[in-house]
Design a protein around this motif. Structure first.
Motif, PDB file in Angstrom:
ATOM      1  N   LEU A   7      33.311  94.924 -33.521  1.00  0.00           N
ATOM      2  CA  LEU A   7      33.396  96.300 -33.036  1.00  0.00           C
ATOM      3  C   LEU A   7      34.793  96.568 -32.496  1.00  0.00           C
ATOM      4  CD1 LEU A   7      30.132  96.566 -30.882  1.00  0.00           C
ATOM      5  CD2 LEU A   7      30.438  97.373 -33.199  1.00  0.00           C
ATOM      6  N   GLU A   8      35.344  97.700 -32.880  1.00  0.00           N
ATOM      7  CA  GLU A   8      36.615  98.141 -32.317  1.00  0.00           C
ATOM      8  C   GLU A   8      36.296  98.932 -31.051  1.00  0.00           C
ATOM      9  OE1 GLU A   8      40.419 100.785 -33.736  1.00  0.00           O
ATOM     10  OE2 GLU A   8      38.427 101.430 -34.347  1.00  0.00           O
ATOM     11  N   LEU A   9      36.864  98.539 -29.939  1.00  0.00           N
ATOM     12  CA  LEU A   9      36.598  99.175 -28.661  1.00  0.00           C
ATOM     13  C   LEU A   9      37.305 100.533 -28.587  1.00  0.00           C
ATOM     14  CD1 LEU A   9      35.032  98.416 -26.090  1.00  0.00           C
ATOM     15  CD2 LEU A   9      37.181  97.663 -25.125  1.00  0.00           C
ATOM     16  N   ILE A  10      36.562 101.577 -28.238  1.00  0.00           N
ATOM     17  CA  ILE A  10      37.115 102.926 -28.108  1.00  0.00           C
ATOM     18  C   ILE A  10      37.348 103.260 -26.639  1.00  0.00           C
ATOM     19  CG2 ILE A  10      36.656 105.381 -28.464  1.00  0.00           C
ATOM     20  CD1 ILE A  10      34.969 104.587 -30.894  1.00  0.00           C
ATOM     21  N   HIS A  11      36.336 103.008 -25.805  1.00  0.00           N
ATOM     22  CA  HIS A  11      36.346 103.416 -24.399  1.00  0.00           C
ATOM     23  C   HIS A  11      35.571 102.364 -23.624  1.00  0.00           C
ATOM     24  CE1 HIS A  11      35.902 105.891 -20.867  1.00  0.00           C
ATOM     25  NE2 HIS A  11      34.811 106.541 -21.229  1.00  0.00           N
ATOM     26  N   HIS A  12      36.062 101.966 -22.445  1.00  0.00           N
ATOM     27  CA  HIS A  12      35.381 100.922 -21.673  1.00  0.00           C
ATOM     28  C   HIS A  12      35.540 101.168 -20.185  1.00  0.00           C
ATOM     29  CE1 HIS A  12      39.153  98.797 -20.617  1.00  0.00           C
ATOM     30  NE2 HIS A  12      39.556  99.209 -21.803  1.00  0.00           N
ATOM     31  N   LEU A  13      34.710 100.508 -19.409  1.00  0.00           N
ATOM     32  CA  LEU A  13      34.814 100.590 -17.959  1.00  0.00           C
ATOM     33  C   LEU A  13      36.198 100.118 -17.526  1.00  0.00           C
ATOM     34  CD1 LEU A  13      31.409  99.118 -16.724  1.00  0.00           C
ATOM     35  CD2 LEU A  13      32.088 101.503 -16.795  1.00  0.00           C
ATOM     36  N   GLY A  14      36.816 100.879 -16.636  1.00  0.00           N
ATOM     37  CA  GLY A  14      38.111 100.485 -16.113  1.00  0.00           C
ATOM     38  C   GLY A  14      39.303 100.979 -16.910  1.00  0.00           C
ATOM     39  N   ASP A  15      39.085 101.641 -18.053  1.00  0.00           N
ATOM     40  CA  ASP A  15      40.243 102.147 -18.794  1.00  0.00           C
ATOM     41  C   ASP A  15      40.752 103.430 -18.137  1.00  0.00           C
ATOM     42  OD1 ASP A  15      38.559 104.203 -19.669  1.00  0.00           O
ATOM     43  OD2 ASP A  15      38.528 103.564 -21.751  1.00  0.00           O
ATOM     44  N   GLY A  16      41.818 103.988 -18.687  1.00  0.00           N
ATOM     45  CA  GLY A  16      42.446 105.163 -18.084  1.00  0.00           C
ATOM     46  C   GLY A  16      41.534 106.374 -18.013  1.00  0.00           C
ATOM     47  N   LEU A  17      40.699 106.575 -19.033  1.00  0.00           N
ATOM     48  CA  LEU A  17      39.776 107.713 -19.023  1.00  0.00           C
ATOM     49  C   LEU A  17      38.690 107.516 -17.968  1.00  0.00           C
ATOM     50  CD1 LEU A  17      38.942 110.388 -20.269  1.00  0.00           C
ATOM     51  CD2 LEU A  17      37.665 109.113 -21.995  1.00  0.00           C
ATOM     52  N   TRP A  18      38.223 106.291 -17.797  1.00  0.00           N
ATOM     53  CA  TRP A  18      37.221 106.003 -16.774  1.00  0.00           C
ATOM     54  C   TRP A  18      37.799 106.245 -15.379  1.00  0.00           C
ATOM     55  CZ3 TRP A  18      32.185 105.359 -16.258  1.00  0.00           C
ATOM     56  CH2 TRP A  18      31.687 104.797 -15.084  1.00  0.00           C
ATOM     57  N   LYS A  19      39.058 105.856 -15.169  1.00  0.00           N
ATOM     58  CA  LYS A  19      39.693 106.007 -13.866  1.00  0.00           C
ATOM     59  C   LYS A  19      40.070 107.453 -13.549  1.00  0.00           C
ATOM     60  CE  LYS A  19      41.594 101.357 -13.780  1.00  0.00           C
ATOM     61  NZ  LYS A  19      42.810 100.550 -13.895  1.00  0.00           N
ATOM     62  N   ALA A  20      40.251 108.279 -14.580  1.00  0.00           N
ATOM     63  CA  ALA A  20      40.623 109.688 -14.361  1.00  0.00           C
ATOM     64  C   ALA A  20      39.405 110.411 -13.796  1.00  0.00           C
ATOM     65  CB  ALA A  20      41.055 110.326 -15.676  1.00  0.00           C
ATOM     66  N   SER A  21      39.452 110.722 -12.535  1.00  0.00           N
ATOM     67  CA  SER A  21      38.290 111.334 -11.889  1.00  0.00           C
ATOM     68  C   SER A  21      38.132 112.799 -12.261  1.00  0.00           C
ATOM     69  CB  SER A  21      38.398 111.191 -10.373  1.00  0.00           C
ATOM     70  OG  SER A  21      39.587 111.787  -9.923  1.00  0.00           O
ATOM     71  N   SER A  22      39.242 113.522 -12.473  1.00  0.00           N
ATOM     72  CA  SER A  22      39.126 114.921 -12.866  1.00  0.00           C
ATOM     73  C   SER A  22      40.340 115.343 -13.679  1.00  0.00           C
ATOM     74  CB  SER A  22      38.972 115.818 -11.643  1.00  0.00           C
ATOM     75  OG  SER A  22      40.189 115.867 -10.932  1.00  0.00           O
ATOM     76  N   PHE A  23      40.180 116.438 -14.390  1.00  0.00           N
ATOM     77  CA  PHE A  23      41.225 116.997 -15.243  1.00  0.00           C
ATOM     78  C   PHE A  23      41.530 118.409 -14.750  1.00  0.00           C
ATOM     79  CE2 PHE A  23      39.251 113.717 -17.625  1.00  0.00           C
ATOM     80  CZ  PHE A  23      40.275 113.125 -18.339  1.00  0.00           C
ATOM     81  N   ASP A  24      42.065 118.528 -13.578  1.00  0.00           N
ATOM     82  CA  ASP A  24      42.331 119.827 -12.977  1.00  0.00           C
ATOM     83  C   ASP A  24      43.712 120.307 -13.404  1.00  0.00           C
ATOM     84  OD1 ASP A  24      42.077 122.060 -11.457  1.00  0.00           O
ATOM     85  OD2 ASP A  24      42.524 121.084  -9.551  1.00  0.00           O
ATOM     86  N   TYR A  25      43.749 121.219 -14.401  1.00  0.00           N
ATOM     87  CA  TYR A  25      45.020 121.732 -14.891  1.00  0.00           C
ATOM     88  C   TYR A  25      45.137 123.210 -14.618  1.00  0.00           C
ATOM     89  CZ  TYR A  25      46.406 117.496 -17.222  1.00  0.00           C
ATOM     90  OH  TYR A  25      46.803 116.216 -17.476  1.00  0.00           O
TER      91      TYR A  25
END
Length: 182
Positions: A164-182
């Motif tokens: 399996l090719e890993l796409i998203h996992h615990l602890g990656d940058g997307l997991w750590k990004a708590s919000s996307f306030d733009y």
């Protein structure tokens, strides 16, 4: 894939999702995934503004209320983020890896065939290029999302190399990004 992702520097475009694109995304998600209409209305509500963030490396994020609900890579359709998968665990088919693979997946490594075929692992049946939730032996929630490089039959017969090719996992940058306030 998202190990070094940083929402402050990696987003190249950010804006509201067009209505026609919104309808197309909802139809594709309902056709490809096990998402009923009630759950879909919670995840991608019609009355809220859905933001589309385009990032480097051909990654797109669907953001609702400043939280990423779905992501898309060049090789995959829109798939739920881990935060969504933890709330709705039956959206994706899943595999289970043995305890020895956990630390490697958390660090961003792809899932090897041996981690899927040893005692403690559960492989199930799936096709090549199918997106799967990755669970770990003894853990309740998914630790990652991956795309199958081989079908389950090939993994059982070959039993070596990347499964399996890993796409998203615990602890990656997307997991750590708590919000996307733009």
């Amino acid at each position: 894939m998202l190990t070094k992702y940083n929402p402050k520097t990696d987003i190249t475009q950010f804006g509201q999702l067009k209505t026609s694109e919104f309808r197309k995304v909802r139809q594709n998600l309902q056709a490809n995934e096990a998402i009923d209409e009630e759950t879909m209305e919670i995840l991608l509500p019609r009355k809220k503004t859905i933001q589309l963030a385009k990032c480097r490396d051909h990654i797109s994020l669907l953001i609702v209320d400043d939280v990423c609900h779905f992501l898309q890579t060049r090789d995959t359709p829109f798939v739920p983020s881990l935060r969504v998968l933890h709330r709705y665990p039956n959206i994706l088919k899943h595999v289970q890896v043995d305890k020895g693979a956990i630390k490697f997946i958390i660090r961003g490594a792809d899932v090897m065939c041996r981690g899927l075929t040893t005692p403690g692992a559960v492989l199930g049946d799936f096709e090549k290029n199918e997106v799967l939730a990755i669970h770990a032996e003894g853990k309740q929630h998914a630790i990652g999302i991956g795309r199958a490089i081989m079908s389950s039959e090939e993994i059982r017969s070959v039993n070596s190399g990347i499964g399996l090719e890993l796409i998203h996992h615990l602890g990656d940058g997307l997991w750590k990004a708590s919000s996307f306030d733009y």
